[in-house]
Structures are given as structure tokens and as C-alpha cells.
Design a protein around this motif. Sequence first.
Motif, PDB file in Angstrom:
ATOM      1  N   MET A   1      50.055  36.276  72.763  1.00 19.20           N
ATOM      2  CA  MET A   1      48.720  36.487  72.420  1.00 19.20           C
ATOM      3  C   MET A   1      47.867  35.185  71.942  1.00 19.20           C
ATOM      4  N   ASP A   2      46.751  34.956  72.531  1.00 14.10           N
ATOM      5  CA  ASP A   2      45.955  33.772  72.016  1.00 14.10           C
ATOM      6  C   ASP A   2      45.131  34.289  70.563  1.00 14.10           C
ATOM      7  N   TYR A   3      45.858  34.026  69.526  1.00 12.22           N
ATOM      8  CA  TYR A   3      45.198  34.416  68.150  1.00 12.22           C
ATOM      9  C   TYR A   3      44.058  33.476  67.977  1.00 12.22           C
ATOM     10  N   LYS A   4      43.037  34.100  67.197  1.00 12.81           N
ATOM     11  CA  LYS A   4      41.794  33.054  66.979  1.00 12.81           C
ATOM     12  C   LYS A   4      41.525  33.116  65.525  1.00 12.81           C
ATOM     13  N   ILE A   5      42.059  34.048  64.619  1.00 12.27           N
ATOM     14  CA  ILE A   5      42.026  34.041  63.250  1.00 12.27           C
ATOM     15  C   ILE A   5      43.176  34.376  62.276  1.00 12.27           C
ATOM     16  N   ALA A   6      43.456  34.103  61.284  1.00 14.53           N
ATOM     17  CA  ALA A   6      44.696  34.316  60.597  1.00 14.53           C
ATOM     18  C   ALA A   6      44.246  34.740  59.149  1.00 14.53           C
ATOM     19  N   PHE A   7      44.345  35.818  58.643  1.00 17.34           N
ATOM     20  CA  PHE A   7      44.106  36.182  57.209  1.00 17.34           C
ATOM     21  C   PHE A   7      45.535  35.924  56.424  1.00 17.34           C
ATOM     22  N   PHE A   8      45.461  35.581  55.118  1.00 20.09           N
ATOM     23  CA  PHE A   8      46.291  35.553  54.216  1.00 20.09           C
ATOM     24  C   PHE A   8      45.839  35.757  52.760  1.00 20.09           C
ATOM     25  N   ASP A   9      46.860  36.834  52.475  1.00 22.83           N
ATOM     26  CA  ASP A   9      47.082  37.194  50.964  1.00 22.83           C
ATOM     27  C   ASP A   9      47.378  35.913  50.283  1.00 22.83           C
ATOM     28  N   ILE A  10      47.105  36.344  48.985  1.00 26.94           N
ATOM     29  CA  ILE A  10      47.209  34.960  47.875  1.00 26.94           C
ATOM     30  C   ILE A  10      48.577  35.345  47.230  1.00 26.94           C
ATOM     31  N   ASP A  11      48.609  36.201  46.247  1.00 26.44           N
ATOM     32  CA  ASP A  11      49.690  36.173  45.279  1.00 26.44           C
ATOM     33  C   ASP A  11      50.815  36.740  46.039  1.00 26.44           C
ATOM     34  N   GLY A  12      52.051  36.079  46.135  1.00 24.63           N
ATOM     35  CA  GLY A  12      53.289  36.273  46.933  1.00 24.63           C
ATOM     36  C   GLY A  12      53.259  35.823  48.118  1.00 24.63           C
ATOM     37  N   THR A  13      52.338  35.377  48.761  1.00 25.98           N
ATOM     38  CA  THR A  13      51.952  35.023  50.202  1.00 25.98           C
ATOM     39  C   THR A  13      51.617  33.537  50.218  1.00 25.98           C
ATOM     40  N   LEU A  14      50.601  33.116  49.764  1.00 27.17           N
ATOM     41  CA  LEU A  14      50.211  31.816  49.715  1.00 27.17           C
ATOM     42  C   LEU A  14      50.757  31.260  48.645  1.00 27.17           C
ATOM     43  N   VAL A  15      50.761  31.717  47.383  1.00 26.16           N
ATOM     44  CA  VAL A  15      51.431  31.371  46.227  1.00 26.16           C
ATOM     45  C   VAL A  15      52.841  32.044  45.723  1.00 26.16           C
ATOM     46  N   ASN A  16      53.477  31.289  45.104  1.00 22.92           N
ATOM     47  CA  ASN A  16      54.749  31.631  44.694  1.00 22.92           C
ATOM     48  C   ASN A  16      54.809  32.510  43.299  1.00 22.92           C
ATOM     49  N   ASP A  17      55.666  32.745  42.647  1.00 20.21           N
ATOM     50  CA  ASP A  17      55.546  33.311  41.400  1.00 20.21           C
ATOM     51  C   ASP A  17      55.160  32.504  40.281  1.00 20.21           C
ATOM     52  N   GLU A  18      55.147  31.183  40.380  1.00 21.16           N
ATOM     53  CA  GLU A  18      54.476  30.127  39.405  1.00 21.16           C
ATOM     54  C   GLU A  18      53.033  29.990  39.833  1.00 21.16           C
ATOM     55  N   LYS A  19      52.388  30.724  41.032  1.00 22.14           N
ATOM     56  CA  LYS A  19      51.180  30.499  41.404  1.00 22.14           C
ATOM     57  C   LYS A  19      50.963  29.188  41.915  1.00 22.14           C
ATOM     58  N   LYS A  20      52.010  28.577  42.577  1.00 16.91           N
ATOM     59  CA  LYS A  20      51.861  27.269  43.139  1.00 16.91           C
ATOM     60  C   LYS A  20      51.917  27.488  44.941  1.00 16.91           C
ATOM     61  N   ILE A  21      51.411  26.707  45.735  1.00 20.21           N
ATOM     62  CA  ILE A  21      51.525  26.918  46.989  1.00 20.21           C
ATOM     63  C   ILE A  21      52.661  25.961  47.655  1.00 20.21           C
ATOM     64  N   PRO A  22      53.397  26.323  48.155  1.00 21.63           N
ATOM     65  CA  PRO A  22      54.591  25.641  48.453  1.00 21.63           C
ATOM     66  C   PRO A  22      53.934  24.701  49.427  1.00 21.63           C
ATOM     67  N   GLN A  23      54.534  23.409  49.714  1.00 20.43           N
ATOM     68  CA  GLN A  23      54.221  22.140  50.266  1.00 20.43           C
ATOM     69  C   GLN A  23      54.276  22.566  51.977  1.00 20.43           C
ATOM     70  N   ASP A  24      55.152  23.221  52.413  1.00 16.37           N
ATOM     71  CA  ASP A  24      55.259  23.664  53.968  1.00 16.37           C
ATOM     72  C   ASP A  24      53.986  24.714  54.071  1.00 16.37           C
ATOM     73  N   THR A  25      53.427  25.464  53.255  1.00 16.32           N
ATOM     74  CA  THR A  25      52.400  26.269  53.419  1.00 16.32           C
ATOM     75  C   THR A  25      51.204  25.592  53.636  1.00 16.32           C
ATOM     76  N   ILE A  26      50.884  24.513  52.794  1.00 16.16           N
ATOM     77  CA  ILE A  26      49.765  23.501  52.724  1.00 16.16           C
ATOM     78  C   ILE A  26      49.820  23.022  54.254  1.00 16.16           C
TER      79      ILE A  26
END
Length: 257
Positions: A1-26
Motif C-alpha cells: 500500500m502506498d501510504y500518504k500519512i502517518a500518525f504517531f502517539d507520543i508517550d510510550g511511542t515517540l518518547v520512552n519512559d524518560e520522555k526522550k525521543i530515541p535517536q533512531d526515531t528522530i
Amino acid sequence: MDYKIAFFDIDGTLVNDEKKIPQDTIEAIAEVRRRGVEPVIATGRAPYFFERLAQQLAIDSYVSLNGGYVVYQGKPIYQHPIPRADVEALVKLSTEHCHSLVFEGSSAFYANSEIDPSVQTSVQSLKVDLPGYDPDYWTKEDIYQIFLHCEETDEHLYQEHIPGLRYIRWHKSAMDVLPADSSKAIGINAMLRLLDLSPKESIAFGDGLNDKEMLAAVGLGIAMGNAHQDLIPYANYVTTHVDHGGILNGLKYAQIL
């Protein structure tokens, strides 16, 4: 499928328990954008809770307050506040049970208690500033979401007592309160309509109980490896833990990267 848009939750998804974004996610989010897929934040948080994160990821479109306040490229496109009568009913009921509330508007949030350890503990877990004090804030501004501070054993005092509200626990001492007909999926659909995209052209990542509708509403719903077990049935795929390349590996599964 040719996806056009991606939605991301924040807590536990974009950021970890320390509320930091992992570098590979950035790096993954930046590459998603380079490949023509628009990254969008979809969170229970209010906009003022994630300004720095959005700037760090160069994202200016978001579904916030569990679908109640939606912004596309810096401009509000959908708003669904809690009906004033329902807020008033909750204020009365929570006062009877001595439970504190935090009222969330689109640009500020205020508590109706000056000193409550449960408010401090829950809000501080988000790594954000504490709310101001204004017990009448709900009478002055539209309120999109409320933090209700009570333990799980007291949930029965509220469930089904105000039909226009729904409750989602996010902390041991706090629940999100929002309109019964609101969810991240509703906010996402508003954005998809604006962009003339179908749900099949979208994907979403989440880990919490407020992500159920979102994962079920898109073409590909991805649960994080650290997701709540009750979310798993709503996902099409379970990726790895947020700290173990969860976003990157999910995007690879979707063949976006």
C-alpha cells in the motif's frame, strides 16, 4: 500500500519512559518526510504539552487532546470541546467525592485545587509544568479534556453517571475525561477528509488504551512492543519496544522505509 500519512502517539511511542525521543526515531521521522509521507502527532496531550517535541521533529500537524483539537500545518481544522453542561456536572460530582480536576483548554490548563499531591504526581510524570489554579476556568474557555484524579477503585463513582463523558485511565491516580463521542480516530478522520485521503492511505502507531480507535481506524495500525496488552487486539502488527527501534521497525514493516 502506498501510504500518504502517518500518525504517531507520543508517550510510550515517540518518547520512552524518560520522555526522550530515541535517536533512531528522530532519524526515521525525518526520512519518512523525505519520502513524501506526512508525519502527524496524535496524542491525548494538549498542544502546550508537546511544543518542544513537535519542534524537535519539525512536525506542525497534530491530533491533540484525544481528538478534540486538530491542527494541520499550524492551523486549527477541527474542534470538539466538552459540552459545558457535562463539565458542570463533573465539577459537581467530583466535588462531592473530593477528587481534583485539571481543566485543559486549547492554550492553557488549570486545576481546581491549589495543593493536591495526586495532581502534582500525575502531571509531573508528563515532564511538563504544573497547572495554574483557577477553579472557574471551565466557565471562561472551551474545555477539551479534563484530568480527573481518582484511584481505579473509585472509577465506579463516575462511569455511566454522566452519559456525555467517557473516561480513559492513563495514570494510577488520573483519568482523561473527554466527550463520549470523541477519540483520536474522530480527529484523524477530520484531517483525512481535509486532505482527501482514505483511511487505507494512513498508518498509526500507539501503545495506550486511548489508541484503540485510532489503530482500528487506519489502513495499518501498529502497536508498540511496550503497548498495553488490551491494545494488541486492535493492531494489525506489533513492532518492537520504543527503546529498541519500535518506530523504525514499524515503518520498515509498512514498507515506508
